[in-house]
Scaffold this motif. Structure first.
Motif, PDB file in Angstrom:
ATOM      1  N   GLU A  87      -3.226  -6.420  -3.343  1.00 55.42           N
ATOM      2  CA  GLU A  87      -2.605  -4.765  -2.728  1.00 55.42           C
ATOM      3  C   GLU A  87      -2.356  -5.592  -0.786  1.00 55.42           C
ATOM      4  O   GLU A  87      -3.695  -5.511  -0.416  1.00 55.42           O
ATOM      5  CB  GLU A  87      -3.459  -3.451  -2.462  1.00 55.42           C
ATOM      6  CG  GLU A  87      -2.717  -2.359  -1.826  1.00 55.42           C
ATOM      7  CD  GLU A  87      -3.929  -1.289  -1.517  1.00 55.42           C
ATOM      8  OE1 GLU A  87      -3.367  -0.008  -1.218  1.00 55.42           O
ATOM      9  OE2 GLU A  87      -4.941  -1.933  -1.882  1.00 55.42           O
ATOM     10  N   TYR A 117      -7.358  -7.311  -4.734  1.00 53.97           N
ATOM     11  CA  TYR A 117      -7.547  -7.802  -3.148  1.00 53.97           C
ATOM     12  C   TYR A 117      -6.685  -7.131  -2.138  1.00 53.97           C
ATOM     13  O   TYR A 117      -5.861  -7.519  -2.383  1.00 53.97           O
ATOM     14  CB  TYR A 117      -7.357  -9.552  -4.087  1.00 53.97           C
ATOM     15  CG  TYR A 117      -7.890  -9.969  -4.525  1.00 53.97           C
ATOM     16  CD1 TYR A 117      -9.458 -10.922  -4.918  1.00 53.97           C
ATOM     17  CD2 TYR A 117      -7.334 -10.037  -6.368  1.00 53.97           C
ATOM     18  CE1 TYR A 117     -10.082 -11.032  -5.912  1.00 53.97           C
ATOM     19  CE2 TYR A 117      -8.936 -10.360  -7.657  1.00 53.97           C
ATOM     20  CZ  TYR A 117     -10.010 -10.556  -7.300  1.00 53.97           C
ATOM     21  OH  TYR A 117     -10.372 -10.995  -7.981  1.00 53.97           O
ATOM     22  N   PRO A 118      -7.017  -6.784  -1.222  1.00 55.02           N
ATOM     23  CA  PRO A 118      -6.677  -6.728   0.032  1.00 55.02           C
ATOM     24  C   PRO A 118      -6.299  -7.956   0.465  1.00 55.02           C
ATOM     25  O   PRO A 118      -6.932  -8.316   0.783  1.00 55.02           O
ATOM     26  CB  PRO A 118      -7.558  -6.254   0.369  1.00 55.02           C
ATOM     27  CG  PRO A 118      -8.612  -6.656   0.091  1.00 55.02           C
ATOM     28  CD  PRO A 118      -8.675  -6.566  -0.755  1.00 55.02           C
ATOM     29  N   THR A 140      -8.679   1.817  -8.759  1.00 54.89           N
ATOM     30  CA  THR A 140      -8.715   1.151  -9.246  1.00 54.89           C
ATOM     31  C   THR A 140     -10.799   0.362 -10.432  1.00 54.89           C
ATOM     32  O   THR A 140     -10.397  -0.243 -11.074  1.00 54.89           O
ATOM     33  CB  THR A 140      -8.241  -0.165  -8.585  1.00 54.89           C
ATOM     34  OG1 THR A 140      -9.607   0.140  -7.351  1.00 54.89           O
ATOM     35  CG2 THR A 140      -7.117  -0.541  -8.091  1.00 54.89           C
ATOM     36  N   TYR A 191      -5.279  -0.157   7.469  1.00 55.09           N
ATOM     37  CA  TYR A 191      -6.009  -0.448   6.062  1.00 55.09           C
ATOM     38  C   TYR A 191      -6.954   0.567   5.365  1.00 55.09           C
ATOM     39  O   TYR A 191      -7.721   1.385   6.672  1.00 55.09           O
ATOM     40  CB  TYR A 191      -6.700  -1.643   6.725  1.00 55.09           C
ATOM     41  CG  TYR A 191      -7.707  -2.053   5.548  1.00 55.09           C
ATOM     42  CD1 TYR A 191      -6.945  -2.932   4.039  1.00 55.09           C
ATOM     43  CD2 TYR A 191      -8.781  -1.311   5.475  1.00 55.09           C
ATOM     44  CE1 TYR A 191      -8.400  -2.864   3.077  1.00 55.09           C
ATOM     45  CE2 TYR A 191      -9.802  -1.779   4.535  1.00 55.09           C
ATOM     46  CZ  TYR A 191      -8.856  -2.320   2.795  1.00 55.09           C
ATOM     47  OH  TYR A 191     -10.082  -3.016   2.229  1.00 55.09           O
ATOM     48  N   ASN A 192      -7.213   0.884   4.381  1.00 57.72           N
ATOM     49  CA  ASN A 192      -8.916   1.715   3.873  1.00 57.72           C
ATOM     50  C   ASN A 192      -7.986   1.805   2.649  1.00 57.72           C
ATOM     51  O   ASN A 192      -6.985   0.673   2.359  1.00 57.72           O
ATOM     52  CB  ASN A 192      -7.314   3.520   4.084  1.00 57.72           C
ATOM     53  CG  ASN A 192      -5.671   3.804   3.272  1.00 57.72           C
ATOM     54  OD1 ASN A 192      -6.245   3.264   2.229  1.00 57.72           O
ATOM     55  ND2 ASN A 192      -5.061   4.534   3.969  1.00 57.72           N
ATOM     56  N   ASN A 193      -8.756   1.423   1.857  1.00 58.94           N
ATOM     57  CA  ASN A 193      -9.237   2.093   0.624  1.00 58.94           C
ATOM     58  C   ASN A 193      -9.290   3.555  -0.177  1.00 58.94           C
ATOM     59  O   ASN A 193      -9.836   3.572  -1.315  1.00 58.94           O
ATOM     60  CB  ASN A 193     -10.698   1.299   0.460  1.00 58.94           C
ATOM     61  CG  ASN A 193     -12.357   2.105   0.502  1.00 58.94           C
ATOM     62  OD1 ASN A 193     -11.787   3.644   1.484  1.00 58.94           O
ATOM     63  ND2 ASN A 193     -13.424   2.291   0.738  1.00 58.94           N
ATOM     64  N   ARG A 252      -9.510   2.593  -4.326  1.00 60.18           N
ATOM     65  CA  ARG A 252     -10.589   1.724  -4.914  1.00 60.18           C
ATOM     66  C   ARG A 252     -11.171   2.831  -5.901  1.00 60.18           C
ATOM     67  O   ARG A 252     -11.156   2.248  -6.510  1.00 60.18           O
ATOM     68  CB  ARG A 252     -11.355   1.887  -3.968  1.00 60.18           C
ATOM     69  CG  ARG A 252     -11.054   0.917  -3.163  1.00 60.18           C
ATOM     70  CD  ARG A 252     -11.312  -0.464  -3.525  1.00 60.18           C
ATOM     71  NE  ARG A 252      -9.784  -1.729  -2.786  1.00 60.18           N
ATOM     72  CZ  ARG A 252      -8.700  -1.946  -2.272  1.00 60.18           C
ATOM     73  NH1 ARG A 252      -7.703  -0.429  -2.602  1.00 60.18           N
ATOM     74  NH2 ARG A 252      -8.081  -2.290  -0.879  1.00 60.18           N
ATOM     75  N   HIS A 292       0.566  -1.267   0.062  1.00 66.15           N
ATOM     76  CA  HIS A 292      -0.397  -0.187  -0.252  1.00 66.15           C
ATOM     77  C   HIS A 292       0.760   1.044   0.277  1.00 66.15           C
ATOM     78  O   HIS A 292       1.980   1.520   0.427  1.00 66.15           O
ATOM     79  CB  HIS A 292      -0.859  -0.185   1.401  1.00 66.15           C
ATOM     80  CG  HIS A 292      -1.445   0.859   1.128  1.00 66.15           C
ATOM     81  ND1 HIS A 292      -2.670   1.322   0.070  1.00 66.15           N
ATOM     82  CD2 HIS A 292      -1.346   2.471   2.066  1.00 66.15           C
ATOM     83  CE1 HIS A 292      -3.574   2.409   1.010  1.00 66.15           C
ATOM     84  NE2 HIS A 292      -2.638   3.120   2.301  1.00 66.15           N
TER      85      HIS A 292
END
Length: 351
Positions: free
Chosen positions: A263, A286-287, A278, A270-272, A275, A245
């Motif tokens: 990722e 896929y995390p 992507t 953790y964060n998105n 997104r 990340h």
């Protein structure tokens, strides 16, 4: 709204400036439908008094960006992209050469990535770097502006057709072949960070697992520095990418459509945040949550808070965890690869 009602409801007055009803109607510009924003799109309040005297007015429709999330001497491609990419789309959409992006920054402060992107999309003549007015200097006032800043446009989400236009334009500028994913994984690529703390500490073991599971060559490359085109090329060379990340992942908008991206996140972080990119790039991401670095007692103590409490409520925990090396959960990686092998034809299909 009726013009008089709008004037009376505004804070203060319009500083002696009168606008005809025809001007108000003709100056309204509808935002394009190809670009959505995550969450509610906020509007900045009008502060009329700050522009009452000795004002510097910018006429016409302007795009305005600030340096939010871009600390001095530490340019960040992710946050630069949040300003430059929607500005590029808006200039193209309105097809007007006189639309200018006023960026409250200095050219030497932005990253090599940003300068390269600006050249790739031929935006050099559409950007004006502006100094923030000092305390006793005249304010800069925009009559009509779209503000590209975290409080107003947190995350934009362009449609896939617009992103594909951007990808092809950039790849052509960089002389990179335009390739979509095939129906099989021919090579796996590990893109580790060259700079910064969040590097993959056990990437050699990760490469071994990728090779054993997929039976394809595994290439380890370092990213996050070098020319813009050099950084873009790295994400276009494979159909399966494993990345830590970080802000360098903004380049995923130029990846092959349909590519699989794993990722990996630091332990307790953790964060998105990427997104929207992507989604627009039509890649399958896929995390994979990292495990605690061996021997890190402080992270063991922080783990008692849980992932959500660490990230959202304890700043010390969040800032500490984001600066640690990333250890890939090897067991989870093996389980994921077992699953993806069965799903490859479906996952990599691109029409």
């Amino acid at each position: 709204m009726d013009l008089k009602k709008e004037q009376s409801s505004a804070r203060g007055n319009l500083s002696g400036m009168e606008f005809s009803e025809e001007f108000v109607k003709s100056s309204q510009v509808e935002l394009p439908t190809f670009m959505r924003f995550e969450g509610e799109r906020l509007t900045l309040p009008l502060i009329h008094r700050s522009c009452e005297r000795e004002r510097v007015w910018i006429d016409g429709l302007s795009l305005v960006a600030d340096q939010r999330f871009l600390p001095f001497n530490k340019p960040n491609p992710h946050h630069e992209a949040e300003k430059l990419i929607p500005a590029t789309f808006l200039v193209q959409h309105y097809e007007a050469e006189n639309i200018t992006l006023y960026w409250f920054s200095q050219k030497e402060e932005v990253s090599d990535w940003a300068n390269g992107f600006i050249k790739a999309v031929e935006m050099e003549n559409s950007i004006k770097y502006v100094d923030l007015p000092r305390k006793h200097e005249s304010p800069i006032c925009f009559k009509d502006a779209i503000v590209l800043s975290a409080p107003t446009n947190v995350r934009y989400i362009p449609d896939q057709q617009r992103n594909e236009w951007l990808r092809r334009r950039v790849l052509q500028h960089c002389s990179i072949p335009i390739v979509n994913t095939s129906l099989s994984i021919e090579k796996a690529i590990i893109l580790d960070r060259r700079n910064g703390p969040r590097h993959l500490a056990n990437k050699l073991k990760v490469a071994e697992i990728l090779y054993q599971a997929l039976k394809v060559p595994v290439d380890i490359q370092l990213v996050g520095s070098g020319s813009f085109c050099h950084q873009v090329q790295k994400v276009t060379e494979g159909s399966l990418l494993l990345v830590p990340h970080g802000s360098q992942n903004v380049n995923l908008i130029f990846a092959r459509p349909g590519a699989i991206v794993i990722e990996v996140f630091p332990f307790l972080f953790y964060n998105n945040a990427l997104r929207n990119y992507t989604h627009a790039a039509n890649v399958h991401i896929y995390p994979l949550l990292g495990v605690r670095p061996p021997g890190d007692i402080l992270l063991w103590i922080f783990s008692l808070l849980g992932w959500d409490n660490c990230y959202y409520h304890v700043r010390l925990c969040k800032n500490y965890s984001r600066r640690q090396p990333i250890y890939v959960n090897l067991l989870e990686l093996e389980n994921f690869l077992t699953w993806i092998i069965k799903m490859v034809p479906m996952s990599l299909h691109f029409s």
